[in-house]
Design a protein around this motif. Structure first.
Motif, PDB file in Angstrom:
ATOM      1  N   GLY A  63      -3.302   4.203   3.457  1.00 66.21           N
ATOM      2  CA  GLY A  63      -4.173   2.810   4.043  1.00 66.21           C
ATOM      3  C   GLY A  63      -4.586   2.931   3.326  1.00 66.21           C
ATOM      4  N   THR A  64      -6.048   1.825   2.651  1.00 67.54           N
ATOM      5  CA  THR A  64      -6.834   1.812   2.310  1.00 67.54           C
ATOM      6  C   THR A  64      -8.243   3.350   1.586  1.00 67.54           C
ATOM      7  OG1 THR A  64      -7.439  -0.466   3.305  1.00 67.54           O
ATOM      8  CG2 THR A  64      -8.825  -0.052   1.415  1.00 67.54           C
TER       9      THR A  64
ATOM     10  N   PRO B 264     -12.271   3.177   5.530  1.00 66.78           N
ATOM     11  CA  PRO B 264     -12.774   2.085   6.333  1.00 66.78           C
ATOM     12  C   PRO B 264     -12.048   2.099   7.518  1.00 66.78           C
ATOM     13  CG  PRO B 264     -11.416   1.200   5.160  1.00 66.78           C
ATOM     14  CD  PRO B 264     -11.350   2.731   4.608  1.00 66.78           C
ATOM     15  N   ASN B 265     -10.842   2.205   7.780  1.00 59.55           N
ATOM     16  CA  ASN B 265      -9.963   2.476   8.524  1.00 59.55           C
ATOM     17  C   ASN B 265      -9.284   3.462   9.985  1.00 59.55           C
ATOM     18  OD1 ASN B 265      -8.002   2.131  10.621  1.00 59.55           O
ATOM     19  ND2 ASN B 265      -7.402  -0.435  10.220  1.00 59.55           N
ATOM     20  N   ASP B 266      -9.830   3.845  11.350  1.00 63.76           N
ATOM     21  CA  ASP B 266      -9.860   4.902  11.556  1.00 63.76           C
ATOM     22  C   ASP B 266      -8.351   5.374  11.808  1.00 63.76           C
ATOM     23  OD1 ASP B 266     -12.941   5.379  11.613  1.00 63.76           O
ATOM     24  OD2 ASP B 266     -13.519   4.853  13.461  1.00 63.76           O
ATOM     25  N   ASP B 267      -8.423   3.936  12.143  1.00 61.82           N
ATOM     26  CA  ASP B 267      -7.045   4.139  12.644  1.00 61.82           C
ATOM     27  C   ASP B 267      -5.615   4.841  11.016  1.00 61.82           C
ATOM     28  OD1 ASP B 267      -7.189   3.694  15.160  1.00 61.82           O
ATOM     29  OD2 ASP B 267      -6.546   1.908  15.296  1.00 61.82           O
ATOM     30  N   GLU B 268      -6.321   4.350  10.087  1.00 62.40           N
ATOM     31  CA  GLU B 268      -5.212   5.128   9.173  1.00 62.40           C
ATOM     32  C   GLU B 268      -5.908   6.008   8.627  1.00 62.40           C
ATOM     33  OE1 GLU B 268      -5.985   1.610   6.529  1.00 62.40           O
ATOM     34  OE2 GLU B 268      -4.898   0.175   6.950  1.00 62.40           O
ATOM     35  N   ALA B 269      -7.086   6.812   9.072  1.00 61.65           N
ATOM     36  CA  ALA B 269      -7.736   8.675   8.258  1.00 61.65           C
ATOM     37  C   ALA B 269      -7.078   8.644  10.014  1.00 61.65           C
ATOM     38  CB  ALA B 269      -8.713   7.600   8.800  1.00 61.65           C
ATOM     39  N   LEU B 270      -6.578   8.733  10.715  1.00 63.90           N
ATOM     40  CA  LEU B 270      -6.258   9.912  11.571  1.00 63.90           C
ATOM     41  C   LEU B 270      -4.985   9.890  11.628  1.00 63.90           C
ATOM     42  CD1 LEU B 270      -7.791   8.511  14.874  1.00 63.90           C
ATOM     43  CD2 LEU B 270      -8.144  10.119  13.581  1.00 63.90           C
ATOM     44  N   ASN B 271      -4.384   9.058  10.821  1.00 64.04           N
ATOM     45  CA  ASN B 271      -2.769   8.858  10.467  1.00 64.04           C
ATOM     46  C   ASN B 271      -3.088  10.369   9.285  1.00 64.04           C
ATOM     47  OD1 ASN B 271      -1.339   7.563  12.437  1.00 64.04           O
ATOM     48  ND2 ASN B 271      -1.519   5.704  11.873  1.00 64.04           N
TER      49      ASN B 271
ATOM     50  N   SER C  23      -5.258  23.041  -4.828  1.00 64.53           N
ATOM     51  CA  SER C  23      -5.184  23.478  -6.318  1.00 64.53           C
ATOM     52  C   SER C  23      -6.415  22.812  -7.141  1.00 64.53           C
ATOM     53  CB  SER C  23      -4.118  22.501  -6.920  1.00 64.53           C
ATOM     54  OG  SER C  23      -3.836  22.838  -8.216  1.00 64.53           O
ATOM     55  N   TYR C  24      -6.741  23.547  -8.102  1.00 68.65           N
ATOM     56  CA  TYR C  24      -7.740  23.691  -8.751  1.00 68.65           C
ATOM     57  C   TYR C  24      -7.383  22.343  -9.670  1.00 68.65           C
ATOM     58  CZ  TYR C  24      -9.827  27.303  -6.486  1.00 68.65           C
ATOM     59  OH  TYR C  24     -10.384  28.165  -5.769  1.00 68.65           O
ATOM     60  N   ARG C  25      -6.000  21.928  -9.773  1.00 66.53           N
ATOM     61  CA  ARG C  25      -5.955  21.115 -11.089  1.00 66.53           C
ATOM     62  C   ARG C  25      -5.737  19.587 -10.142  1.00 66.53           C
ATOM     63  NH1 ARG C  25      -1.509  25.224 -10.774  1.00 66.53           N
ATOM     64  NH2 ARG C  25      -0.290  23.177  -9.545  1.00 66.53           N
ATOM     65  N   VAL C  26      -5.948  19.734  -8.980  1.00 67.82           N
ATOM     66  CA  VAL C  26      -5.904  18.408  -8.440  1.00 67.82           C
ATOM     67  C   VAL C  26      -7.047  17.402  -8.747  1.00 67.82           C
ATOM     68  CG1 VAL C  26      -5.928  16.707  -5.790  1.00 67.82           C
ATOM     69  CG2 VAL C  26      -5.199  19.331  -6.411  1.00 67.82           C
ATOM     70  N   ARG C  27      -7.005  16.292  -9.380  1.00 71.24           N
ATOM     71  CA  ARG C  27      -7.822  15.075  -9.850  1.00 71.24           C
ATOM     72  C   ARG C  27      -7.945  14.095  -8.571  1.00 71.24           C
ATOM     73  NH1 ARG C  27      -4.759  14.974 -15.400  1.00 71.24           N
ATOM     74  NH2 ARG C  27      -6.563  16.679 -16.413  1.00 71.24           N
ATOM     75  N   GLU C  28      -9.374  13.206  -8.610  1.00 69.85           N
ATOM     76  CA  GLU C  28      -9.454  12.153  -7.699  1.00 69.85           C
ATOM     77  C   GLU C  28      -8.184  11.960  -7.636  1.00 69.85           C
ATOM     78  OE1 GLU C  28     -13.416  11.380  -8.381  1.00 69.85           O
ATOM     79  OE2 GLU C  28     -14.238  12.978  -7.722  1.00 69.85           O
ATOM     80  N   ASP C  29      -7.409  10.711  -8.913  1.00 69.70           N
ATOM     81  CA  ASP C  29      -6.291  10.073  -8.437  1.00 69.70           C
ATOM     82  C   ASP C  29      -5.014  10.480  -8.378  1.00 69.70           C
ATOM     83  OD1 ASP C  29      -7.978   8.242 -10.202  1.00 69.70           O
ATOM     84  OD2 ASP C  29      -7.077   8.441 -12.152  1.00 69.70           O
ATOM     85  N   ASP C  30      -4.831  11.764  -8.517  1.00 69.43           N
ATOM     86  CA  ASP C  30      -3.832  11.989  -7.569  1.00 69.43           C
ATOM     87  C   ASP C  30      -3.957  12.144  -6.045  1.00 69.43           C
ATOM     88  OD1 ASP C  30      -3.208  13.067 -10.182  1.00 69.43           O
ATOM     89  OD2 ASP C  30      -4.256  14.690 -10.026  1.00 69.43           O
ATOM     90  N   LEU C  31      -4.918  12.482  -5.711  1.00 71.78           N
ATOM     91  CA  LEU C  31      -5.484  11.934  -4.310  1.00 71.78           C
ATOM     92  C   LEU C  31      -5.139  10.605  -3.775  1.00 71.78           C
ATOM     93  CD1 LEU C  31      -8.132  15.029  -3.109  1.00 71.78           C
ATOM     94  CD2 LEU C  31      -5.905  14.694  -2.073  1.00 71.78           C
ATOM     95  N   ARG C  32      -5.957   9.464  -4.719  1.00 75.18           N
ATOM     96  CA  ARG C  32      -6.157   8.394  -4.015  1.00 75.18           C
ATOM     97  C   ARG C  32      -4.458   8.373  -4.191  1.00 75.18           C
ATOM     98  NH1 ARG C  32      -9.425   4.938  -4.095  1.00 75.18           N
ATOM     99  NH2 ARG C  32     -11.380   5.791  -4.623  1.00 75.18           N
ATOM    100  N   ARG C  33      -3.814   8.264  -4.695  1.00 77.75           N
ATOM    101  CA  ARG C  33      -2.775   7.889  -4.827  1.00 77.75           C
ATOM    102  C   ARG C  33      -1.617   8.505  -3.363  1.00 77.75           C
ATOM    103  NH1 ARG C  33      -2.325   7.924 -10.349  1.00 77.75           N
ATOM    104  NH2 ARG C  33      -1.685  10.979 -10.356  1.00 77.75           N
ATOM    105  N   ALA C  34      -2.362   9.664  -3.536  1.00 72.81           N
ATOM    106  CA  ALA C  34      -1.044  10.407  -1.966  1.00 72.81           C
ATOM    107  C   ALA C  34      -1.531   9.295  -0.890  1.00 72.81           C
ATOM    108  CB  ALA C  34      -1.268  11.349  -2.005  1.00 72.81           C
ATOM    109  N   LEU C  35      -3.054   9.312  -0.170  1.00 71.68           N
ATOM    110  CA  LEU C  35      -3.379   8.718   0.443  1.00 71.68           C
ATOM    111  C   LEU C  35      -3.125   7.139   0.591  1.00 71.68           C
ATOM    112  CD1 LEU C  35      -4.780  11.477   0.112  1.00 71.68           C
ATOM    113  CD2 LEU C  35      -6.624  10.952   1.651  1.00 71.68           C
ATOM    114  N   GLU C  36      -3.137   6.697  -0.309  1.00 68.87           N
ATOM    115  CA  GLU C  36      -2.783   5.010   0.025  1.00 68.87           C
ATOM    116  C   GLU C  36      -1.817   4.496   0.848  1.00 68.87           C
ATOM    117  OE1 GLU C  36      -4.199   3.833  -3.966  1.00 68.87           O
ATOM    118  OE2 GLU C  36      -5.810   3.339  -3.626  1.00 68.87           O
ATOM    119  N   GLU C  37      -0.889   5.720   0.482  1.00 69.44           N
ATOM    120  CA  GLU C  37       0.613   5.488   1.117  1.00 69.44           C
ATOM    121  C   GLU C  37      -0.076   4.939   2.642  1.00 69.44           C
ATOM    122  OE1 GLU C  37       3.221   8.058   0.328  1.00 69.44           O
ATOM    123  OE2 GLU C  37       3.117   8.457  -1.238  1.00 69.44           O
TER     124      GLU C  37
END
Length: 81
Positions: free
Chosen positions: A25-26, A50-57, A9-23
């Protein structure tokens, strides 16, 4: 690992994504790509983890899921050819 996230969505902010992805990993960085002239989001982002396993998850867990009203595309970012 560098992750591409599209169909945002064009409304998505960087902080929104960061919070979703931090669930999962780092998160080192989140960059929502914006139009140079208007400053408006182009509807995609790049995330560095930084962690490929977390990124794949993240890829497995969030690809084709809804986020703020849009079905995201989440995959490993490939270098430009």
């Amino acid at each position: 690992m560098n992750i591409y996230i599209g169909n945002l969505s064009y409304r998505v902010r960087e902080d929104d994504l960061r919070r979703a992805l931090e669930e999962y990993g780092t998160v080192d960085s989140v960059r929502v790509i914006k139009d140079r002239d208007t400053g408006r989001s182009k509807g995609f982002a790049f995330v560095e983890m930084p962690n490929d396993d977390e990124a794949l998850n993240v890829i497995r867990g969030l690809n084709e899921t809804e986020f703020q009203g849009r079905q995201m595309v989440v995959k490993e970012a490939l270098p430009k050819r």
